[in-house]
Enzyme design. Structure first.
Site, PDB file in Angstrom:
ATOM      1  N   HIS A 268      39.351 -29.120  -5.174  1.00  0.00           N
ATOM      2  CA  HIS A 268      39.644 -28.277  -4.012  1.00  0.00           C
ATOM      3  C   HIS A 268      38.902 -28.780  -2.782  1.00  0.00           C
ATOM      4  CE1 HIS A 268      40.257 -26.020  -7.711  1.00  0.00           C
ATOM      5  NE2 HIS A 268      41.147 -25.290  -7.070  1.00  0.00           N
TER       6      HIS A 268
ATOM      7  N   HIS B 156      44.128 -26.378  -0.249  1.00  0.00           N
ATOM      8  CA  HIS B 156      43.308 -25.575  -1.165  1.00  0.00           C
ATOM      9  C   HIS B 156      42.953 -26.325  -2.443  1.00  0.00           C
ATOM     10  CE1 HIS B 156      42.169 -22.324  -3.949  1.00  0.00           C
ATOM     11  NE2 HIS B 156      42.992 -22.928  -4.789  1.00  0.00           N
TER      12      HIS B 156
ATOM     13  N   GLU C 282      33.922  -0.207 -14.951  1.00  0.00           N
ATOM     14  CA  GLU C 282      33.497  -1.004 -16.113  1.00  0.00           C
ATOM     15  C   GLU C 282      33.398  -2.486 -15.796  1.00  0.00           C
ATOM     16  OE1 GLU C 282      36.123   1.038 -16.090  1.00  0.00           O
ATOM     17  OE2 GLU C 282      35.422   2.759 -17.274  1.00  0.00           O
TER      18      GLU C 282
HETATM   19  C1  LIG Z   1      40.622 -14.148 -11.372  1.00  0.00           C
HETATM   20  C2  LIG Z   1      41.257 -15.379 -10.844  1.00  0.00           C
HETATM   21  N1  LIG Z   1      42.577 -15.399 -10.646  1.00  0.00           N
HETATM   22  C3  LIG Z   1      43.172 -16.524 -10.214  1.00  0.00           C
HETATM   23  C4  LIG Z   1      42.456 -17.663 -10.004  1.00  0.00           C
HETATM   24  C5  LIG Z   1      43.147 -18.944  -9.592  1.00  0.00           C
HETATM   25  N2  LIG Z   1      42.808 -19.240  -8.199  1.00  0.00           N
HETATM   26  C6  LIG Z   1      41.854 -20.107  -7.886  1.00  0.00           C
HETATM   27  S1  LIG Z   1      41.617 -20.223  -6.240  1.00  0.00           S
HETATM   28  C7  LIG Z   1      42.865 -19.125  -5.934  1.00  0.00           C
HETATM   29  C8  LIG Z   1      43.205 -18.756  -4.532  1.00  0.00           C
HETATM   30  C9  LIG Z   1      42.004 -18.308  -3.864  1.00  0.00           C
HETATM   31  O1  LIG Z   1      42.213 -18.101  -2.525  1.00  0.00           O
HETATM   32  P1  LIG Z   1      40.941 -17.925  -1.630  1.00  0.00           P
HETATM   33  O2  LIG Z   1      39.925 -17.129  -2.330  1.00  0.00           O
HETATM   34  O3  LIG Z   1      41.382 -17.449  -0.323  1.00  0.00           O
HETATM   35  O4  LIG Z   1      40.350 -19.384  -1.554  1.00  0.00           O
HETATM   36  P2  LIG Z   1      40.664 -20.513  -0.486  1.00  0.00           P
HETATM   37  O5  LIG Z   1      41.902 -21.204  -0.926  1.00  0.00           O
HETATM   38  O6  LIG Z   1      40.811 -19.885   0.827  1.00  0.00           O
HETATM   39  O7  LIG Z   1      39.469 -21.366  -0.630  1.00  0.00           O
HETATM   40  C10 LIG Z   1      43.408 -18.668  -7.108  1.00  0.00           C
HETATM   41  C11 LIG Z   1      44.508 -17.704  -7.171  1.00  0.00           C
HETATM   42  C12 LIG Z   1      41.073 -17.589 -10.230  1.00  0.00           C
HETATM   43  N3  LIG Z   1      40.269 -18.630 -10.076  1.00  0.00           N
HETATM   44  N4  LIG Z   1      40.499 -16.437 -10.636  1.00  0.00           N
END
Ligand SMILES: Cc1ncc(C[n+]2csc(CCOP(=O)(O)OP(=O)(O)O)c2C)c(N)n1
Ligand SMILES: [Mg+2]
Length: 694
Positions: A38, A286, A438
Site C-alpha cells: 500500500h 491505496h 463486547e
Molecule cells: C476489518 C477489515 N475489513 C476490511 C479490510 C480490508 N481493507 C484494507 S484497507 C481497506 C480500505 C481502507 O480505507 P482507509 O481506511 O480509508 O485507508 P486508505 O486507503 O485511505 O489508506 C480495506 C477495506 C481490513 N483490513 N479490515
C-alpha cells in the site's frame, strides 16, 4: 545513483522535508519491490508520522520498551511502511520476548528491501510479537483505535496507582493514526464512546481524511459528518486542512497535550498517493504498486533522484538522532533518575512495577484461593469464578477487569472491601464497566495487556462472537489476556437458541495459541485460573456454567490439578484397563460420572476423562496423552453441550459423540437435556452400543 544528486540540505526545514521524502520513497520502493502493498497512504502521511516521531513523541529508540514512553499505534495497518520507515530511520533497537535488548536494530534497510517477504522484520502489517517498536498488531480496521483506548485507560490506571507527589512515574500519551476504514468499523465507535466517557485526555486519534477507500471515493458509502459524531461523543475535535503542513500538525498535537478532560480527534485532510501525478486521490494508490514509471514521476515531483532505490540520503539518520533520538534519550534519562529516587522512597511500589513490566506474578498471588468441599448440589462455574476473581484482584495489584454490562450475571464484579469502579474520577479503580460493547471490550483488554496490566473481560459465552476478532488478535500478539464467558451452554434454557452457544467452543478451539478451558466443577475453575494466571504469552478463554454443577468428591476422584494437563483420568474402572472411555468437559462431566457408576454396576469397565482444555492437552507428551486415552481402547464416547465438530480427533472412527448438531431451543434446562440427549441413560445406552452390548 549517488546521494550527490541531492543538494546538501542547509536548513532544518529542508532536512525535515528530506526526511519526509525518505519515508515516502522507501515506502514506494518497498511496495514496488514486493510487487504488493500500500504505497498511497505512506506517501500522504509521511509528514504526519515524521512530525509525531521526530518532533513530538517521547520515545527512546535505544529502549523501545521503556515504561513511560509515548505509544504510537498505526490503526490503518496497511500503511505499515510508515512504521517500518521510522523504526529504521530512528534506529530503534530490537528486544526479545524476555525483554532483553538484542544489540541490533529492529528494522534494517535489508528488512525494508524484503518488505512482505518471509523472515523480514517488515511484514505486510505491523506485528507486535515480531518487530520491536510495534506497540500493537493492526490490520483488521478499527482494532488499533479500539486497542489504543485500552492503552489510555491503562496509562491513567498506572498514574493513579503509582504516581506520588513529586514522582510522576507515568504520564505518557497515546498517538493513534486511523483512516476511513477505522471510522466506518463499529468497534471504533464503541471505543470512541467509552474513551470520551472516561475523559481520556491522554489519547489522540489522527484521522486520515482522504475520502478514499478500496472501492473508490467515500461519497459512495460514507457521507456522515465525522466531526459532529466525535463532538457528540465528547471528544475535542481539531482539523488540519493540509497533511503537508507539519507546523500545523505539530500545533494540533500541542493543543492535544494541553487539552484536559477529553480525548482529542484530529481530522487531517490528505491526498492519498500525494506526489504521484496519475494516481494521487485515487483508490489505485491505496493497495497497488505504483508501477516503475509512476514511481519515477513521483520521485521527480519530490525532487528525488529518479532512479535511486531505497535511498537514505546523508544527514537523515542524524536528523532523527537529533530529534527523537535526543529528546527520547533525555526523557528516558530523566525518568530513570526519577525512578531511582522513587525506588528509594517507595521500594514496594517500584518492585511492583518491575514485576508487572516483566509479566511476573507477585509472591503469594495464589494465596487464599478457595478449595470447594464435595457437594452434590454444587456451585455454578460463574459463582466459583467470582470468588476466585475476588481473591486474585486482592493478591495481584495490577489485576483488573469487568464485563460488557453483564457483571451481575457473569459474577465478575469485585465486591471485596476497597474494590472501586474505574471511572473518569477514579481511574485507579479495578472494576471496569465496558457497557454493551463486547468487541471494543476485547480490544481494550488487549490494550490493557499491551500496557502490562493483567486484564479480563466478560460477557455471555454466546457473545464471544462479538469479541472474536480482538480475541484472535490477542492470540496473534501472544498476550496473556483473560476472557470470562459464562452461560456456556444451554443452562439459560428459556432464552432460546439466540442465547445458547453451539459452535463457539469449536470456533475458539480453532484459534491457534488461544487456551480455551471449560471446567467441570468449582475446583476445576480454581485450577483453571491457577493455570491461566501463569501464562505470559497466551490468551485464555474460560467457558463457565450458569447453573450449579456438583462439586466432585476429590477424595474419591482424581484431584482437580489435572486441569493443568488439559485432560485427566477422573475415575477409572477398578484396576484400570478400561474397555470404554467417556470424555466430557464442563457440565457434562458429572453426567458421565453418573453414567460411569451405572456402567460399573453393570460390569462394564468404563473410564471417565475430564477434558477441560483441548489446547492444553495437545501440548502434553504423547506418553501422557496415551495414558489418558490409550490407543488400544477404541470404544470412546464424548459428551459435550456444543457442536460435535472436531471431537472425531479424540473418539476416532469407531467412537461416538453426544453433542449439538442443531441450534438449541427455548425451554427449561431439564427439558432441553432430555430433548438433546444429555441424560445419564442416554450416555449409558451409547456406551453399551459402542461395546455391542445392548
Ligand atoms: C476489518 C477489515 N475489513 C476490511 C479490510 C480490508 N481493507 C484494507 S484497507 C481497506 C480500505 C481502507 O480505507 P482507509 O481506511 O480509508 O485507508 P486508505 O486507503 O485511505 O489508506 C480495506 C477495506 C481490513 N483490513 N479490515
Ligand atoms: Mg481513506
Amino acid at each position: 545513483m549517488s546521494t550527490a544528486h541531492i543538494a546538501q540540505p542547509m536548513t532544518s526545514t529542508q532536512l525535515d522535508q528530506l526526511c519526509i521524502n525518505t519515508i515516502r520513497t522507501l515506502s514506494m520502493d518497498a511496495v514496488q519491490q514486493a510487487n504488493s502493498g500500500h504505497p498511497g497512504t505512506p506517501m500522504a502521511l509521511a509528514p504526519l508520522v515524521y512530525t509525531i516521531w521526530n518532533r513530538v513523541m517521547r520515545f527512546d529508540p535505544q529502549d523501545p520498551i521503556w515504561p513511560n514512553r509515548d505509544r504510537f499505534v498505526l490503526s490503518n495497518g496497511h500503511a505499515s511502511m510508515l512504521l517500518w520507515s521510522v523504526l529504521h530511520l530512528t534506529k530503534t533497537q530490537a528486544v526479545n520476548a524476555d525483554y532483553e535488548m538484542l544489540g541490533h536494530p529492529s528494522v534494517t534497510l535489508d528488512d525494508i528491501r524484503h518488505f512482505r517477504q518471509l523472515g523480514s522484520k517488515a511484514p505486510g502489517h505491523p506485528e507486535y510479537h515480531l518487530t520491536s517498536g510495534v506497540e500493537a498488531t493492526t490490520g483488521p480496521l478499527g482494532q488499533g483505535i479500539a486497542t489504543s483506548v485500552g492503552m489510555a485507560i491503562a496509562q491513567k490506571w498506572l498514574a493513579a496507582r503509582y504516581n506520588r507527589p513529586g514522582f510522576t512515574v507515568f504520564d505518557y500519551n497515546i498517538y493513534t493514526i486511523c483512516g476511513d476504514g477505522c471510522m466506518m468499523e463499529g468497534v471504533g465507535s464503541e471505543a470512541a464512546s467509552l474513551a470520551a466517557h472516561l475523559n481520556l485526555d491522554n489519547l489522540c486519534w489522527i484521522y486520515d481524511n482522504n475520502h478514499i477507500t478500496i472501492e473508490g471515493n467515500t461519497r459512495i458509502t460514507f457521507t456522515e459528518d465525522v466531526a459532529t459524531r466525535f463532538l457528540g461523543y465528547g471528544w475535542n475535535v481539531l482539523r488540519v486542512g493540509d497533511a503537508n503542513d507539519i507546523d500545523r500538525i505539530q500545533h494540533a498535537l500541542e493543543v492535544f497535550r494541553q487539552t484536559k478532560g477529553r480525548p482529542t480527534f484530529v481530522i487531517l485532510d490528505s491526498h492519498i498517493g500525494y506526489g504521484s501525478p496519475h494516481k494521487h486521490d485515487t483508490a489505485e494508490a491505496h493497495g497497488e504498486p505504483l508501477g516503475d514509471e509512476e514511481v519515477r514521476l513521483a520521485k521527480r515531483f519530490y525532487g528525488w533522484p529518479e532512479d535511486a532505490k531505497f535511498l537514505v540520503p546523508g544527514g537523515i539518520y542524524e536528523h532523527f538522532a537529533e530529534g527523537i533520538g535526543e529528546r527520547g534519550a533525555e526523557a528516558r534519562r530523566d525518568w530513570t533518575n526519577l525512578f531511582a529516587a522513587y525506588r528509594t522512597s517507595y521500594p514496594e511500589l517500584a518492585a511492583e512495577i518491575d514485576q508487572m513490566e516483566r509479566r511476573e506474578l507477585p509472591a503469594g498471588w495464589d494465596r487464599n484461593l478457595p478449595v470447594f468441599p464435595a457437594d452434590a448440589k454444587g456451585i455454578a462455574g460463574r459463582d466459583a469464578s467470582g470468588k476466585v476473581l475476588n481473591v486474585l484482584a486482592q493478591n495481584i495489584p495490577w489485576f483488573l477487569g469487568g464485563s460488557a454490562d453483564l457483571g451481575p450475571s457473569n459474577r465478575t464484579l469485585l465486591t471485596y472491601k476497597g474494590a472501586e469502579d474505574l471511572q473518569a474520577e477514579s481511574p485507579g479503580g479495578k472494576i471496569l464497566h465496558f457497557g454493551v460493547r463486547e468487541h471494543s471490550m476485547a480490544a481494550i483488554v488487549n490494550g490493557l495487556s499491551l500496557s502490562k496490566l493483567r486484564a479480563f473481560g466478560a460477557t455471555f459465552f454466546i457473545f464471544c462472537d462479538y469479541a472474536r476478532p480482538a480475541i484472535r488478535l490477542s492470540a496473534i500478539m501472544e498476550l496473556p489476556t483473560i476472557f470470562v464467558f459464562t452461560h456456556d451452554a444451554m443452562g439459560d434454557g428459556e432464552d432460546g437458541p439466540t442465547h445458547q452457544p453451539v459452535e463457539q467452543l469449536a470456533s475458539l478451539r480453532a484459534i491457534p495459541g488461544l487456551v480455551t478451558l471449560r471446567p467441570a466443577d468449582a475446583n476445576e475453575v480454581v485450577e483453571a485460573y491457577r493455570y491461566i494466571l501463569q501464562l505470559r504469552h497466551e490468551p485464555a478463554v474460560l467457558a463457565l456454567s450458569r447453573q450449579p454443577l456438583p462439586t466432585l468428591d476429590r477424595s474419591k476422584y482424581a484431584p482437580a490439578s489435572g486441569v493443568a494437563r488439559g485432560a485427566y483420568v477422573l475415575a477409572d474402572a477398578p484396576g484400570g484397563n478400561p474397555e470404554v472411555i467417556l470424555i466430557a468437559s464442563g457440565s457434562e462431566v458429572s453426567l458421565i460420572v453418573d453414567a460411569h457408576q451405572t456402567l460399573l454396576a453393570e460390569g462394564i469397565r468404563s473410564r471417565v476423562v475430564s477434558m477441560p482444555s483441548w489446547d492444553i492437552f495437545e501440548h502434553q507428551t504423547q506418553e501422557y496423552r496415551n495414558s489418558v486415552l490409550p490407543p488400544a481402547v477404541k470404544a470412546r464416547l464424548a459428551v459435550e453441550q456444543a457442536s460435535t465438530f472436531g471431537w472425531e480427533r479424540y473418539v476416532g472412527d469407531s467412537g461416538q459423540v453426544i453433542g449439538m448438531k442443531t441450534f438449541g431451543a427455548s425451554a427449561p434446562l431439564k427439558e432441553l437435556q432430555r430433548k438433546f440427549g444429555f441424560e445419564p441413560e442416554r450416555v449409558v445406552a451409547a456406551a453399551r452400543e459402542l461395546l455391542n452390548r445392548r
